[in-house]
Design a protein around this motif. Structure first.
Motif, mmCIF file in Angstrom:
data_model
loop_
_atom_site.group_PDB
_atom_site.id
_atom_site.type_symbol
_atom_site.label_atom_id
_atom_site.label_comp_id
_atom_site.label_asym_id
_atom_site.label_seq_id
_atom_site.Cartn_x
_atom_site.Cartn_y
_atom_site.Cartn_z
ATOM 1 N N THR A 39 0.830 -1.204 0.000
ATOM 2 C CA THR A 39 0.000 0.000 0.000
ATOM 3 C C THR A 39 0.864 1.253 0.000
ATOM 4 O OG1 THR A 39 -1.774 -1.164 1.163
ATOM 5 C CG2 THR A 39 -1.835 1.239 1.220
ATOM 6 N N CYS A 40 1.930 1.241 0.779
ATOM 7 C CA CYS A 40 2.860 2.382 0.795
ATOM 8 C C CYS A 40 3.496 2.586 -0.574
ATOM 9 C CB CYS A 40 3.944 2.174 1.848
ATOM 10 S SG CYS A 40 3.354 2.339 3.533
ATOM 11 N N ILE A 41 3.869 1.492 -1.207
ATOM 12 C CA ILE A 41 4.471 1.587 -2.545
ATOM 13 C C ILE A 41 3.467 2.146 -3.545
ATOM 14 C CG2 ILE A 41 5.386 0.216 -4.463
ATOM 15 C CD1 ILE A 41 6.692 -1.597 -2.301
ATOM 16 N N VAL A 42 2.220 1.696 -3.467
ATOM 17 C CA VAL A 42 1.169 2.199 -4.360
ATOM 18 C C VAL A 42 1.023 3.706 -4.181
ATOM 19 C CG1 VAL A 42 -1.346 2.234 -4.746
ATOM 20 C CG2 VAL A 42 -0.145 0.052 -4.585
ATOM 21 N N VAL A 43 0.968 4.155 -2.929
ATOM 22 C CA VAL A 43 0.787 5.587 -2.654
ATOM 23 C C VAL A 43 2.005 6.387 -3.127
ATOM 24 C CG1 VAL A 43 0.562 7.303 -0.808
ATOM 25 C CG2 VAL A 43 -0.821 5.217 -0.752
ATOM 26 N N ILE A 44 3.191 5.899 -2.827
ATOM 27 C CA ILE A 44 4.412 6.613 -3.238
ATOM 28 C C ILE A 44 4.501 6.703 -4.758
ATOM 29 C CG2 ILE A 44 6.938 6.461 -3.299
ATOM 30 C CD1 ILE A 44 6.733 5.314 -0.410
ATOM 31 N N LEU A 45 4.222 5.593 -5.439
ATOM 32 C CA LEU A 45 4.271 5.611 -6.900
ATOM 33 C C LEU A 45 3.224 6.556 -7.479
ATOM 34 C CD1 LEU A 45 4.795 1.822 -7.781
ATOM 35 C CD2 LEU A 45 6.445 3.690 -8.016
ATOM 36 N N ARG A 46 2.028 6.514 -6.906
ATOM 37 C CA ARG A 46 0.935 7.330 -7.446
ATOM 38 C C ARG A 46 1.160 8.812 -7.163
ATOM 39 N NH1 ARG A 46 -3.245 6.171 -10.528
ATOM 40 N NH2 ARG A 46 -3.497 4.210 -9.429
ATOM 41 N N ARG A 47 1.445 9.152 -5.894
ATOM 42 C CA ARG A 47 1.572 10.565 -5.508
ATOM 43 C C ARG A 47 2.926 11.165 -5.877
ATOM 44 N NH1 ARG A 47 -3.522 11.881 -5.022
ATOM 45 N NH2 ARG A 47 -4.596 10.665 -3.463
ATOM 46 N N GLY A 48 3.976 10.366 -5.735
ATOM 47 C CA GLY A 48 5.309 10.902 -5.962
ATOM 48 C C GLY A 48 5.764 10.862 -7.407
ATOM 49 N N PHE A 49 5.329 9.841 -8.139
ATOM 50 C CA PHE A 49 5.840 9.659 -9.502
ATOM 51 C C PHE A 49 4.738 9.580 -10.558
ATOM 52 C CE2 PHE A 49 8.856 7.768 -6.519
ATOM 53 C CZ PHE A 49 10.008 8.474 -6.826
ATOM 54 N N ASP A 50 3.480 9.724 -10.127
ATOM 55 C CA ASP A 50 2.331 9.661 -11.032
ATOM 56 C C ASP A 50 2.319 8.362 -11.839
ATOM 57 O OD1 ASP A 50 -0.060 10.788 -11.834
ATOM 58 O OD2 ASP A 50 0.824 11.688 -13.640
ATOM 59 N N ILE A 51 2.681 7.268 -11.141
ATOM 60 C CA ILE A 51 2.687 5.941 -11.755
ATOM 61 C C ILE A 51 1.647 5.088 -11.032
ATOM 62 C CG2 ILE A 51 4.044 3.837 -12.141
ATOM 63 C CD1 ILE A 51 6.555 5.602 -12.062
ATOM 64 N N GLY A 52 0.778 4.477 -11.804
ATOM 65 C CA GLY A 52 -0.234 3.608 -11.215
ATOM 66 C C GLY A 52 0.032 2.154 -11.560
ATOM 67 N N SER A 53 -0.331 1.270 -10.651
ATOM 68 C CA SER A 53 -0.158 -0.159 -10.893
ATOM 69 C C SER A 53 -1.412 -0.891 -10.406
ATOM 70 C CB SER A 53 1.083 -0.695 -10.174
ATOM 71 O OG SER A 53 1.127 -2.101 -10.283
ATOM 72 N N ILE A 54 -2.249 -1.274 -11.358
ATOM 73 C CA ILE A 54 -3.464 -2.006 -11.022
ATOM 74 C C ILE A 54 -3.104 -3.343 -10.384
ATOM 75 C CG2 ILE A 54 -5.560 -3.079 -11.964
ATOM 76 C CD1 ILE A 54 -5.637 -0.045 -12.058
ATOM 77 N N ALA A 55 -2.103 -4.003 -10.912
ATOM 78 C CA ALA A 55 -1.699 -5.317 -10.386
ATOM 79 C C ALA A 55 -1.255 -5.208 -8.925
ATOM 80 C CB ALA A 55 -0.587 -5.917 -11.237
ATOM 81 N N LEU A 56 -0.491 -4.182 -8.600
ATOM 82 C CA LEU A 56 -0.041 -4.003 -7.221
ATOM 83 C C LEU A 56 -1.223 -3.683 -6.311
ATOM 84 C CD1 LEU A 56 2.409 -4.009 -5.366
ATOM 85 C CD2 LEU A 56 2.761 -1.600 -5.921
ATOM 86 N N GLN A 57 -2.153 -2.864 -6.789
ATOM 87 C CA GLN A 57 -3.342 -2.558 -5.994
ATOM 88 C C GLN A 57 -4.186 -3.811 -5.779
ATOM 89 O OE1 GLN A 57 -4.255 1.010 -8.596
ATOM 90 N NE2 GLN A 57 -5.269 1.601 -6.690
#
Length: 188
Positions: A39-57
């Motif tokens: 969850t932390c990785i999802v948030v960091i990727l989304r908020r910090g790098f504007d990268i989304g990962s459906i598989a990780l979610q």
């Protein structure tokens, strides 16, 4: 304490069932840490790098389902399930053993068996088509996720049998044996 020839076999079976439940429960508990990290990785990727990962979610959802479905028997074993104990806590250990045995025999086992039975076709059809995520980029293992349902039913049924055995030992005035089984499991 009375001498019952079948008590050592009951105690052995109780220990085996408790060990199985505890091993699975402790193993699946580690998924909670992985869920937090994912969850932390999802948030960091989304908020910090504007990268989304459906598989990780979706992996977080899978882990969450595994924790709840495979952890139910562990919660039952350690009394962490929901119990309305307005009157229960005032009862004698023998009365509690009767209530727990009847509850497991008349409610828990039938419901677990029913869930296991009705989930067979649901899971089988998912396996037949190798069901995957409906989201693009999602995990292609929905059939594995659905398999957790009958596994939960089997695990919960086995723990219900363990609870019935534990309460049978109490009803046979072998509370030392029942407590010994519970204490040896708690020590692990």
């Amino acid at each position: 304490m009375a001498d019952y020839p079948r008590a050592p076999r009951l105690l052995f079976l109780l220990r085996q069932l408790d060990n199985l439940t505890a091993t699975l429960g402790k193993s699946v508990a580690w998924l909670t840490l992985l869920m937090v990290l994912a969850t932390c990785i999802v948030v960091i990727l989304r908020r910090g790098f504007d990268i989304g990962s459906i598989a990780l979610q979706e992996s977080v959802t899978y882990m969450h389902a595994a924790v709840f479905l495979l952890g139910t028997a562990y919660a039952l074993q350690y009394g962490a399930h929901v119990r309305v104990d307005i009157l229960y806590r005032r009862f004698t250990p023998r009365t509690r053993a009767w209530i727990n045995s009847l509850g497991a025999l008349l409610l828990l086992l039938p419901v677990s068996i029913f869930i296991g039975f009705i989930s067979i076709e649901f899971v089988s059809s998912a396996w037949r088509i190798r069901e995957g995520s409906t989201d693009s980029g999602g995990l292609s293992m929905v059939y594995w996720l659905k398999t957790l349902i009958p596994l939960m039913a089997v695990n919960l049924s086995l723990q219900a049998v363990a609870e019935i055995l534990r309460n049978t030992l109490v009803l046979m005035n072998m509370t030392d044996a029942a407590n010994e089984a519970a204490d040896s499991e708690a020590a692990q």
